[in-house]
Structure formats: C-alpha cells, structure tokens
Design a protein around this motif. Structure first.
Motif, mmCIF file in Angstrom:
data_model
loop_
_atom_site.group_PDB
_atom_site.id
_atom_site.type_symbol
_atom_site.label_atom_id
_atom_site.label_comp_id
_atom_site.label_asym_id
_atom_site.label_seq_id
_atom_site.Cartn_x
_atom_site.Cartn_y
_atom_site.Cartn_z
ATOM 1 N N GLY A 34 67.316 -54.306 62.796
ATOM 2 C CA GLY A 34 67.647 -54.900 64.091
ATOM 3 C C GLY A 34 68.337 -53.839 64.932
ATOM 4 N N SER A 35 67.704 -53.394 66.017
ATOM 5 C CA SER A 35 68.246 -52.245 66.770
ATOM 6 C C SER A 35 69.634 -52.584 67.321
ATOM 7 N N ASN A 36 70.384 -51.549 67.697
ATOM 8 C CA ASN A 36 71.746 -51.794 68.178
ATOM 9 C C ASN A 36 71.774 -52.581 69.487
ATOM 10 N N GLN A 37 70.717 -52.415 70.298
ATOM 11 C CA GLN A 37 70.664 -53.234 71.521
ATOM 12 C C GLN A 37 70.542 -54.715 71.149
ATOM 13 N N ILE A 38 69.723 -54.970 70.134
ATOM 14 C CA ILE A 38 69.551 -56.369 69.707
ATOM 15 C C ILE A 38 70.868 -56.901 69.128
ATOM 16 N N ALA A 88 55.021 -55.596 68.124
ATOM 17 C CA ALA A 88 56.001 -56.579 67.646
ATOM 18 C C ALA A 88 57.026 -55.901 66.744
ATOM 19 N N GLY A 89 58.158 -55.514 67.357
ATOM 20 C CA GLY A 89 59.252 -54.904 66.593
ATOM 21 C C GLY A 89 60.481 -55.768 66.771
ATOM 22 N N SER A 90 61.250 -55.480 67.831
ATOM 23 C CA SER A 90 62.406 -56.343 68.139
ATOM 24 C C SER A 90 61.925 -57.772 68.397
ATOM 25 N N ASP A 91 60.816 -57.876 69.115
ATOM 26 C CA ASP A 91 60.245 -59.200 69.378
ATOM 27 C C ASP A 91 59.213 -59.498 68.293
ATOM 28 N N ARG A 137 73.769 -55.987 70.058
ATOM 29 C CA ARG A 137 74.658 -56.243 71.209
ATOM 30 C C ARG A 137 74.272 -57.565 71.882
ATOM 31 N N ASN A 138 72.965 -57.837 71.934
ATOM 32 C CA ASN A 138 72.529 -59.127 72.496
ATOM 33 C C ASN A 138 73.104 -60.286 71.671
ATOM 34 N N ILE A 139 73.079 -60.100 70.327
ATOM 35 C CA ILE A 139 73.594 -61.159 69.445
ATOM 36 C C ILE A 139 75.083 -61.386 69.723
ATOM 37 N N CYS A 172 56.408 -53.062 49.542
ATOM 38 C CA CYS A 172 56.850 -52.593 50.855
ATOM 39 C C CYS A 172 56.841 -53.783 51.813
ATOM 40 N N GLN A 173 57.480 -53.570 52.989
ATOM 41 C CA GLN A 173 57.713 -54.671 53.926
ATOM 42 C C GLN A 173 56.803 -54.559 55.138
ATOM 43 N N GLY A 174 55.904 -55.494 55.303
ATOM 44 C CA GLY A 174 54.957 -55.455 56.420
ATOM 45 C C GLY A 174 55.292 -56.479 57.484
ATOM 46 N N TYR A 175 56.322 -56.190 58.267
ATOM 47 C CA TYR A 175 56.688 -57.079 59.379
ATOM 48 C C TYR A 175 56.226 -56.468 60.715
ATOM 49 N N SER A 176 56.733 -55.244 61.001
ATOM 50 C CA SER A 176 56.542 -54.682 62.345
ATOM 51 C C SER A 176 55.074 -54.368 62.641
ATOM 52 N N GLU A 177 54.745 -54.513 63.923
ATOM 53 C CA GLU A 177 53.406 -54.164 64.409
ATOM 54 C C GLU A 177 53.576 -53.342 65.678
ATOM 55 N N ILE A 192 52.910 -51.506 61.141
ATOM 56 C CA ILE A 192 53.353 -50.118 61.380
ATOM 57 C C ILE A 192 54.808 -49.943 60.939
ATOM 58 N N TRP A 193 55.211 -48.694 60.749
ATOM 59 C CA TRP A 193 56.562 -48.317 60.297
ATOM 60 C C TRP A 193 56.843 -48.883 58.910
ATOM 61 N N THR A 194 55.791 -49.058 58.108
ATOM 62 C CA THR A 194 55.975 -49.644 56.779
ATOM 63 C C THR A 194 56.520 -48.556 55.862
ATOM 64 N N THR A 195 57.818 -48.639 55.559
ATOM 65 C CA THR A 195 58.473 -47.589 54.779
ATOM 66 C C THR A 195 57.814 -47.455 53.402
ATOM 67 N N LEU A 196 57.440 -46.233 53.069
ATOM 68 C CA LEU A 196 56.912 -45.864 51.746
ATOM 69 C C LEU A 196 55.739 -46.733 51.282
HETATM 70 C C1 LIG Z 1 63.740 -45.779 59.331
HETATM 71 C C2 LIG Z 1 62.959 -47.030 59.681
HETATM 72 C C3 LIG Z 1 62.372 -47.770 58.666
HETATM 73 C C4 LIG Z 1 61.621 -48.918 58.988
HETATM 74 N N1 LIG Z 1 60.986 -49.592 57.963
HETATM 75 C C5 LIG Z 1 60.263 -50.690 58.253
HETATM 76 C C6 LIG Z 1 59.558 -51.382 57.220
HETATM 77 O O1 LIG Z 1 59.595 -51.000 56.050
HETATM 78 N N2 LIG Z 1 58.822 -52.477 57.554
HETATM 79 C C7 LIG Z 1 58.757 -52.934 58.834
HETATM 80 O O2 LIG Z 1 58.110 -53.959 59.045
HETATM 81 N N3 LIG Z 1 59.374 -52.294 59.849
HETATM 82 C C8 LIG Z 1 60.125 -51.170 59.588
HETATM 83 N N4 LIG Z 1 60.749 -50.485 60.604
HETATM 84 C C9 LIG Z 1 60.518 -50.908 61.985
HETATM 85 C C10 LIG Z 1 61.734 -51.529 62.660
HETATM 86 O O3 LIG Z 1 61.966 -52.820 62.192
HETATM 87 C C11 LIG Z 1 61.451 -51.504 64.168
HETATM 88 O O4 LIG Z 1 61.403 -50.155 64.577
HETATM 89 C C12 LIG Z 1 62.519 -52.231 64.955
HETATM 90 O O5 LIG Z 1 62.438 -53.611 64.730
HETATM 91 C C13 LIG Z 1 62.371 -51.953 66.468
HETATM 92 O O6 LIG Z 1 61.083 -52.281 66.881
HETATM 93 P P1 LIG Z 1 60.163 -51.241 67.693
HETATM 94 O O7 LIG Z 1 60.192 -49.940 66.987
HETATM 95 O O8 LIG Z 1 58.855 -51.898 67.941
HETATM 96 O O9 LIG Z 1 60.928 -51.025 69.067
HETATM 97 P P2 LIG Z 1 60.954 -52.039 70.295
HETATM 98 O O10 LIG Z 1 61.221 -53.423 69.832
HETATM 99 O O11 LIG Z 1 59.739 -51.810 71.131
HETATM 100 O O12 LIG Z 1 62.235 -51.531 71.076
HETATM 101 C C14 LIG Z 1 62.219 -50.340 71.873
HETATM 102 C C15 LIG Z 1 63.596 -50.217 72.510
HETATM 103 O O13 LIG Z 1 63.845 -51.354 73.376
HETATM 104 C C16 LIG Z 1 65.041 -52.009 72.975
HETATM 105 N N5 LIG Z 1 64.882 -53.456 73.133
HETATM 106 C C17 LIG Z 1 63.850 -54.216 72.677
HETATM 107 N N6 LIG Z 1 64.048 -55.516 72.992
HETATM 108 C C18 LIG Z 1 65.238 -55.579 73.648
HETATM 109 C C19 LIG Z 1 66.016 -56.641 74.212
HETATM 110 N N7 LIG Z 1 65.603 -57.915 74.145
HETATM 111 N N8 LIG Z 1 67.205 -56.333 74.796
HETATM 112 C C20 LIG Z 1 67.646 -55.048 74.855
HETATM 113 N N9 LIG Z 1 66.954 -53.989 74.346
HETATM 114 C C21 LIG Z 1 65.768 -54.272 73.751
HETATM 115 C C22 LIG Z 1 65.231 -51.661 71.517
HETATM 116 O O14 LIG Z 1 66.591 -51.770 71.114
HETATM 117 C C23 LIG Z 1 64.736 -50.229 71.489
HETATM 118 O O15 LIG Z 1 65.743 -49.360 71.924
HETATM 119 C C24 LIG Z 1 61.491 -49.340 60.334
HETATM 120 C C25 LIG Z 1 62.101 -48.595 61.352
HETATM 121 C C26 LIG Z 1 62.819 -47.455 61.043
HETATM 122 C C27 LIG Z 1 63.434 -46.662 62.167
#
Ligand SMILES: Cc1cc2nc3c(=O)[nH]c(=O)nc-3n(C[C@H](O)[C@H](O)[C@H](O)COP(=O)(O)OP(=O)(O)OC[C@H]3O[C@@H](n4cnc5c(N)ncnc54)[C@H](O)[C@@H]3O)c2cc1C
Length: 382
Positions: free
Chosen positions: A364-368, A130-133, A370-372, A122-127, A155-159
């Motif tokens: 990478g969320s859709n907002q991110i 620390a998600g988008s950042d 769009r930033n790219i 499994c993939q342990g990146y997000s905390e 957190i959000w570590t799939t399966l």
């Molecule tokens: C189905 C699913 C499976 C996943 N599996 C894994 C996994 O296996 N391992 C793992 O490590 N992670 C996993 N993730 C986590 C995923 O990578 C993060 O949810 C994602 O990176 C967003 O981070 P966050 O949830 O902390 O939201 P945040 O980064 O806190 O973002 C919250 C909101 O703010 C917006 N935002 C943030 N920064 C900016 C910016 N600079 N400009 C504009 N808008 C911004 C975002 O787009 C979002 O709408 C999973 C997520 C999902 C939904």
C-alpha cells in the motif's frame, strides 16, 4: 514440544540468535537484494527441518504457534542477524489465509507442501491498470463446467520465476460494484497457457515478473472462499501486515550502515553532517517509541486501528532519508555498485539507496496510507 510463548523474552532471543549463528550461511548475511531459490533453497529447507519455517502458524498446522510478541522478537532477531528473505509468500500470506478461509481439503493439500518446499507461492494481485486501485482488476475467469477459463495479465509479481503456484484475484462478475465481482483463485504456474516474463528492478536484478494467462483452465475447486467474495479475503491478508512493515528495525539497520560508512570517511568531524545524522537518529528513537506502543496493544491481545499506517510512512521515509545521506557520504564511490569497506563491514551506498526506493510503494503506497490516515483517523472528507 517447546512452548516458545512461555519462554522469557531474553531466553527466546538468545535461543534464536545461537541457532542462527550455528545454522545461517554466513555468505547470505545482509543480502543486497531479494534472494532467488537457487541461493536460498537450502536455507529454506534448514528452517523447515527445524520447524521454524512458519513462526506465526498454529502448532497443529506445523507452525511455531508464536503469539504477536514472540513473532515480533523473532522477526527482529532474524533482521538484525541479516537473515535474507526466502520466497516466503506461502508462509506469510497464502498459508495463514487458507488456515482462516480454506476448506479442510485445501488445508490438507496445500499447507504440507508449503512446509516441505514442494510449493513455492507468489502473489498475483497487481495488474498494469490495477495497483492502488486494485478493485479495477480485469484478469477474467469465466466458468466452463467444473473449470474456469482464465485470461489476463498480472504484473510486479515478486519472484514468480521461482514459484510453481500463484494466488490470484480474478474477475468473475462485471456487473455491480467492482469489489463484489472478484474471486480468490489458486493457480498452478505450470498450467498450459501461462507465460512468466521477468522484469529487472532499478538495481538490474530480476526480482519481479509479469504473468500472462491465455485460456488457462483452473478447477473451480481452487477457489478460496466463495465465488465473487475474494475482496473480503484479500483485505484480510492486510491484517497485521502494517505493524510488521512499520518496524523501526529496517531504518535502524540502515542507520548502523550509515554510521560505519561515516566513521570510515571521518565525517563525524563535520558539524553539518553531525546535525543531519542526529536528526535521523532522533527520528528513529521517536519511531521506535511509537512502534512499542502498538506492540504493547498487540501484546495485551488488543486490536490495532487505522492509525498504524503512520508507522509504515515514518519507517520507510526515514529509511530513504538515511540512504540519501549515505550517497552524500560515499561521494565518488557511488559510481561503484559493489560494497566498499567501512570499518569491520562493507556498505554499498547506491545499493542501499536503490533498495530503499520501493519501500514507499509496496504494502500500500505511502500516499494511500496518508489517505487512510486522513479518512479513518482524522475524519477528513474524501
Ligand atoms: C518491491 C515491490 C514488490 C511488489 N510485489 C508484488 C507482488 O508480489 N504481487 C503483486 O500483486 N504486486 C506487487 N507489487 C505491486 C504493488 O502492490 C503496486 O506497485 C502498488 O500497489 C502500487 O500500484 P501501482 O504500481 O500500479 O501504482 P499506482 O497505483 O498506479 O500509483 C502510482 C502513484 O499514484 C499514487 N496514487 C494512486 N492512487 C492514489 C490516490 N487515490 N491518492 C493519492 N495517490 C494515489 C500512488 O501512491 C503512486 O505514487 C510490488 C511492488 C513493489 C514496489
């Protein structure tokens, strides 16, 4: 050994489809949610025995050695047949990464264990912070002789509950630029000090987990690449991922289910519905044309630029709009989470709706994205 890349595309498609019809368990077609190991472990091993578990890996490492074009065809055929995802982070993420950045010892140790089902990753990146950042991650690994001592929280570590290995990004240096103090570390999940706690998703399915590290000892030999150089490696994983995530297949499959649902509810007599349906249908046609353009570039051996981010936005948001319309069509049936009969299939409108929500967040969320596009393509100021 068959040279799949030399096969005509149509023959390759037919070969895949014939084999799926014969071997893929019919009860697992179009699963409504991510399957756990106890549901799909047998299928994983069937793929492994056939030698089709790792289609993108080179043949010398036990893969099918498919080029980008054949790999996309395989993904399309598997998706349209309704093949559910296995816990596949070993094949799609850590395997390719070890092939590129691992040592000979790491490749010899880990790759066969992915192919024989001994290691599920499994993939342990997000905390939590620390998600988008992602570079703000704080899970720390402090050197102690030949080991690191790891403390922190993913957190959000799939399966994760089905996995026995996790690949992580950990902080090994707090000084300087935050991207420069990150290390890529492989950690056995049965190490003393690790706790895995499941999290339910919106559909009340335990798809994710939190992983806690409390003084966990990890050998220094488990670092991939160099200490403090994990960011470069983590970014490499994104490579071709965005083109796959942008495939119009997911949106077209959702469209087929909307059509079945609408036909069974006689909605094609309603001009307002037909108008909304047609707009979505044309949207998918346009997306498919744009997608084909990117695929052509890959087929010719070219490189894809940052503009590929538009595919992910387009695909996922179209899919969400399709499932919004499914809710309107299903009406009072939305109170029932089970699939309801629709022609010769069955559709759960709320299941489809909920399943489409996370697509705009992961990868990478859709907002991110769009930033790219704003920065790298349109050259707008930050
Ligand atoms: C189905 C699913 C499976 C996943 N599996 C894994 C996994 O296996 N391992 C793992 O490590 N992670 C996993 N993730 C986590 C995923 O990578 C993060 O949810 C994602 O990176 C967003 O981070 P966050 O949830 O902390 O939201 P945040 O980064 O806190 O973002 C919250 C909101 O703010 C917006 N935002 C943030 N920064 C900016 C910016 N600079 N400009 C504009 N808008 C911004 C975002 O787009 C979002 O709408 C999973 C997520 C999902 C939904």
């Amino acid at each position: 050994m068959t040279d799949y890349n030399a096969m005509a595309d149509d023959d390759f498609r037919k070969m895949l489809n014939d084999w799926l019809v014969e071997n893929y368990p019919s009860e697992l077609r179009f699963p409504a949610e991510r399957m756990h190991w106890d549901q799909c472990g047998d299928w994983y091993m069937t793929l492994a025995k056939k030698g089709w578990l790792a289609p993108g890996w080179p043949v010398e490492h036990g893969g099918m050695g498919l080029d980008a074009n054949k790999l996309l065809i395989l993904m399309e055929e598997f998706e349209s047949y309704g093949v559910g995802r296995t816990p596949d982070q070993g094949m799609t993420m850590i395997g390719p990464l070890l092939i590129q950045y691992g040592t000979d010892e790491q490749r010899a140790h880990y790759l066969p264990k992915i192919l024989n089902g001994e290691n599920i990753w499994c993939q342990g990146y997000s905390e939590p912070g620390a998600g988008s950042d992602l570079a703000s991650l704080r899970t720390a690994a402090v050197r102690d002789g030949d080991d690191y001592i790891v403390n922190g929280h993913k957190i959000w570590t799939t399966l994760a509950m089905d996995a026995n290995m996790i690949f992580t990004l950990v902080r090994t240096n707090k000084e300087g630029k935050k991207q420069q103090g990150i290390t890529f570390l492989l950690i056995p999940l049965d190490s003393p000090g690790i706790t895995v706690r499941g999290i339910d998703n919106l559909g009340m399915h335990d798809e994710f987990a939190e992983v806690f590290f409390d003084d966990v000892r990890v050998p220094v030999a488990n670092v991939v690449g160099k200490e403090n150089d994990g960011w470069t490696i983590a970014k490499a994983l994104l490579g071709h991922e965005r083109i796959f995530i942008g495939s119009p297949k997911m949106a077209s499959l959702a469209m087929n289910r909307l059509k079945a649902l609408a036909e069974s509810a006689n909605m094609f007599n309603d001009p307002l519905f037909v108008e909304r349906y047609t707009v979505l249908k044309l949207e998918i046609e346009d997306l498919a044309a744009a997608y084909r353009r990117f695929v052509e570039v890959l087929k010719r051996g070219g490189k894809i630029g940052a503009e590929v981010s538009m595919l992910k936005i387009w695909n996922t948001e179209t899919q969400q709009r399709i499932t919004d319309l499914m809710l309107d069509v299903a009406g009072e049936n939305c109170g029932v989470s089970d699939a309801i009969p629709a022609g010769d299939t069955a559709v759960s409108a709320p299941g489809e709706f909920i399943g489409a929500r996370p697509t705009t967040i992961y990868g990478g969320s859709n907002q991110i994205q769009r930033n790219i596009l704003a920065k790298a393509v349109l050259k707008l100021p930050s």
